[in-house]
Write an enzyme that holds these catalytic residues in place. Structure first.
Site, PDB file in Angstrom:
ATOM      1  N   SER A  38       9.655 -41.018   4.179  1.00 53.03           N
ATOM      2  CA  SER A  38      10.677 -39.874   3.436  1.00 53.03           C
ATOM      3  C   SER A  38      11.349 -39.175   4.546  1.00 53.03           C
ATOM      4  O   SER A  38      12.045 -39.895   5.288  1.00 53.03           O
ATOM      5  CB  SER A  38       9.948 -38.970   2.572  1.00 53.03           C
ATOM      6  OG  SER A  38      10.862 -38.282   1.765  1.00 53.03           O
ATOM      7  N   ASP A 163      10.857 -43.483  -2.867  1.00 53.47           N
ATOM      8  CA  ASP A 163      10.345 -42.464  -1.854  1.00 53.47           C
ATOM      9  C   ASP A 163       8.832 -42.858  -1.617  1.00 53.47           C
ATOM     10  O   ASP A 163       7.879 -43.075  -2.541  1.00 53.47           O
ATOM     11  CB  ASP A 163      10.141 -41.119  -2.322  1.00 53.47           C
ATOM     12  CG  ASP A 163      10.176 -40.116  -1.308  1.00 53.47           C
ATOM     13  OD1 ASP A 163       8.805 -39.800  -0.566  1.00 53.47           O
ATOM     14  OD2 ASP A 163      10.993 -39.516  -0.585  1.00 53.47           O
TER      15      ASP A 163
END
Length: 273
Positions: A38, A163
């Protein structure tokens, strides 16, 4: 001996990694491998492109730039507009892509990087983690940072990715699996904060996600082989207001986060000598 930097996820809190990086480079600690998830994939890609103290200035500029503000602090009416058009996300992915491009400079593939980089993303079709370490760089990092609801899935070779923090928020185990013998964990601070039973609907979501986020890291930390040294760097702690749902948008606190993490990490590293 192989030294790895593990760059965890955490949205705007990822700014603390800039302070940690400054302290590490000043202490002459440099990575042979970077594993990111991320926002840690974004910061990690910048470091892999320029694994020197100079990257700190690049990241400081990126975090203070209008591009970062556009990604993480877009006005509510624009969010509503994106949601009305897309039905699945509230932010413009083009702005996140631009932030990533600014962070990595001219590097556009993993092969262009000075240090090997691995980034985690979550495959929708396979419901599993996926590790990118070859091919186009920006697309892979974008996939790793495509927070569900905030950004649309990133499509790579016909597969949809979101993500990486959903499946591996602090990818310690992957660094060990790839041969790291000394690991510096650049986490964003949440694992330092105690959890308590939820008292509101927003608390329910937060606590559930934090359990999911933390349990794998603690399990992987417990399973680290005896010949591997792990340093979990201190973030400097939370700031007033971080407990609120919209705390991830507080770009005004970015400089303070960086300074605190730098001070705490420098003190930690000095104690290891």
């Amino acid at each position: 001996m192989a030294t790895a930097f593990v760059m965890g996820g955490g949205g705007v809190r990822g700014a603390v990694q800039v302070g940690m990086l400054q302290a590490l480079f000043e202490a002459d600690v440099h990575p042979d491998l970077i594993v990111g998830t991320s926002v840690g994939a974004i910061n990690g890609a910048a470091v892999a492109a320029d694994p020197t103290l100079g990257v700190v200035d690049r990241l400081l500029q990126a975090w203070a730039s209008p591009t970062a503000a556009a990604v993480y602090a877009e006005p509510w009416y624009r969010q509503v507009r994106h949601l009305a058009r897309s039905r699945v996300h509230v932010y413009d992915p083009a702005k996140l892509r631009r932030l990533i491009e600014e962070a990595v400079g001219e590097r556009r593939t993993f092969a262009d990087l000075e240090v090997p980089l691995v980034v985690a993303a979550s495959s929708i079709e396979r419901a599993s983690e996926h590790w990118f370490d070859t091919g186009p760089l920006v697309e892979a990092v974008l996939a790793s940072a495509s927070v569900p609801g905030a950004m649309p899935p990133t499509v790579i070779d016909g597969e949809h990715f979101v993500d990486g923090g959903l499946v591996n928020s602090i990818p310690l185990g992957e660094a060990v699996r790839r041969g790291a013998t000394t690991v510096y964990v650049l986490q964003v601070g949440r694992i330092e904060e105690p959890l308590s039973a939820p008292r509101s609907p927003s608390d329910v979501a937060k606590v559930a996600f934090e359990i999911s986020r933390r349990h794998r890291f603690h399990r992987e930390l417990a399973d680290v082989p005896a010949d591997v040294t792990v340093h979990v760097l201190p973030s400097g702690g939370s700031l007033p207001g971080d407990e609120k749902v919209r705390a991830y948008k507080r770009l005004d606190a970015t400089r303070h986060r960086i300074e605190r993490s730098y001070d705490r990490t420098r003190t930690y590293l000095a104690a290891q000598d």
